[in-house]
Design an enzyme around this catalytic site. Structure first.
Site, mmCIF file in Angstrom:
data_model
loop_
_atom_site.group_PDB
_atom_site.id
_atom_site.type_symbol
_atom_site.label_atom_id
_atom_site.label_comp_id
_atom_site.label_asym_id
_atom_site.label_seq_id
_atom_site.Cartn_x
_atom_site.Cartn_y
_atom_site.Cartn_z
ATOM 1 N N ASP A 8 0.874 -1.169 0.000
ATOM 2 C CA ASP A 8 0.000 0.000 0.000
ATOM 3 C C ASP A 8 0.919 1.230 0.000
ATOM 4 O O ASP A 8 2.149 1.098 -0.088
ATOM 5 C CB ASP A 8 -1.024 -0.045 1.146
ATOM 6 C CG ASP A 8 -0.448 0.367 2.492
ATOM 7 O OD1 ASP A 8 0.791 0.509 2.605
ATOM 8 O OD2 ASP A 8 -1.234 0.538 3.434
ATOM 9 N N CYS A 65 2.944 -2.800 4.182
ATOM 10 C CA CYS A 65 2.170 -1.577 4.441
ATOM 11 C C CYS A 65 3.003 -0.746 5.418
ATOM 12 O O CYS A 65 4.191 -0.999 5.581
ATOM 13 C CB CYS A 65 0.763 -1.894 4.950
ATOM 14 S SG CYS A 65 0.679 -2.746 6.532
ATOM 15 N N THR A 67 3.090 -0.506 8.727
ATOM 16 C CA THR A 67 3.606 -1.284 9.852
ATOM 17 C C THR A 67 3.698 -2.775 9.542
ATOM 18 O O THR A 67 4.318 -3.521 10.306
ATOM 19 C CB THR A 67 2.662 -1.150 11.059
ATOM 20 O OG1 THR A 67 1.349 -1.581 10.627
ATOM 21 C CG2 THR A 67 2.583 0.292 11.547
ATOM 22 N N HIS A 98 9.079 -23.014 11.710
ATOM 23 C CA HIS A 98 8.125 -23.487 12.719
ATOM 24 C C HIS A 98 6.670 -23.242 12.313
ATOM 25 O O HIS A 98 5.817 -24.080 12.573
ATOM 26 C CB HIS A 98 8.386 -22.806 14.064
ATOM 27 C CG HIS A 98 9.654 -23.262 14.719
ATOM 28 N ND1 HIS A 98 9.982 -22.958 16.015
ATOM 29 C CD2 HIS A 98 10.679 -24.017 14.239
ATOM 30 C CE1 HIS A 98 11.144 -23.502 16.319
ATOM 31 N NE2 HIS A 98 11.603 -24.137 15.246
ATOM 32 N N HIS A 134 6.096 -29.641 15.700
ATOM 33 C CA HIS A 134 5.718 -28.460 14.913
ATOM 34 C C HIS A 134 4.545 -28.764 14.002
ATOM 35 O O HIS A 134 3.648 -27.941 13.828
ATOM 36 C CB HIS A 134 6.916 -27.965 14.092
ATOM 37 C CG HIS A 134 8.039 -27.465 14.935
ATOM 38 N ND1 HIS A 134 7.876 -26.489 15.896
ATOM 39 C CD2 HIS A 134 9.350 -27.815 14.981
ATOM 40 C CE1 HIS A 134 9.024 -26.265 16.498
ATOM 41 N NE2 HIS A 134 9.939 -27.057 15.961
HETATM 42 C C1 RB5 Z 1 -1.801 3.543 5.965
HETATM 43 O O1 RB5 Z 1 -1.736 4.857 6.408
HETATM 44 C C2 RB5 Z 1 -1.461 2.595 7.083
HETATM 45 O O2 RB5 Z 1 -2.505 2.513 7.993
HETATM 46 C C3 RB5 Z 1 -1.150 1.218 6.516
HETATM 47 O O3 RB5 Z 1 -0.075 1.316 5.652
HETATM 48 C C4 RB5 Z 1 -0.768 0.135 7.487
HETATM 49 O O4 RB5 Z 1 0.255 0.547 8.333
HETATM 50 C C5 RB5 Z 1 -1.853 -0.502 8.218
HETATM 51 O O5 RB5 Z 1 -1.669 -1.417 9.030
#
Ligand code: RB5
Length: 150
Positions: A8, A65, A67, A98, A134
């Site tokens: 994203d 994305c 995070t 695992h 596992h």
């Molecule tokens: C987008 O602003 C952000 O929310 C997305 O990239 C991501 O981090 C969501 O988990």
């Protein structure tokens, strides 16, 4: 391997690194976008990559994305997708060995390009640990997924 990739706008910072790294490692990339900074919705890309992996079109997936959290939550809603949020090389190895994670999720706003490269290299080189304990644990995860436990 055939690797499905998706980003994203929050993950776009790592797009070039991920594609370059996968090419260097000799993998075949199926690119589901996005390729720009315009705001998009991470579940759209997570679904496409997860479906590509679960259907067998691709062997593994990489999602980025801001995070990695949204991508991992969304990808794990696709049955048969086991997405792991990775921020270090040890976890990358464990996720493959695992957990048999078939999709790696990274945070474009939380890790830098060199860490991303190390994670990808480690994750893609690792193979599933077939030890019975596992396998049993992975089977329990699948049983939860099938609604047979809980
Ligand atoms: C987008 O602003 C952000 O929310 C997305 O990239 C991501 O981090 C969501 O988990």
């Amino acid at each position: 391997m055939k690797i499905a990739v998706g980003f994203d706008h929050g993950g776009i910072t790592l797009r070039e690194t991920v594609i370059e790294c996968l090419n260097e490692l000799g993998h075949e990339i199926t690119d589901f976008g996005t390729d720009g900074e315009a705001s998009v919705d991470y579940p759209d890309y997570a679904r496409l990559v997860a479906q590509a992996v679960v259907s067998g079109q691709c062997d593994r997936g990489v999602l980025v994305c801001g995070t990695g959290i949204g991508m991992s939550i969304a990808a794990n809603k696709v049955r048969g997708c086991y997405a792991a949020l990775l921020a270090d090389a040890f976890s990358a190895a464990m996720a493959a060995q695992h957990n048999a994670a078939n999709v790696a999720c990274l945070g474009g706003r939380t890790i830098g390009p060199e860490t991303a490269r190390l994670i990808l290299k480690t994750y893609l080189a690792a193979t599933v640990d077939a030890a019975e304990r596992h396998q049993n644990r992975r089977e329990k995860v699948c049983a939860i997924e099938r609604g047979e436990i809980g």
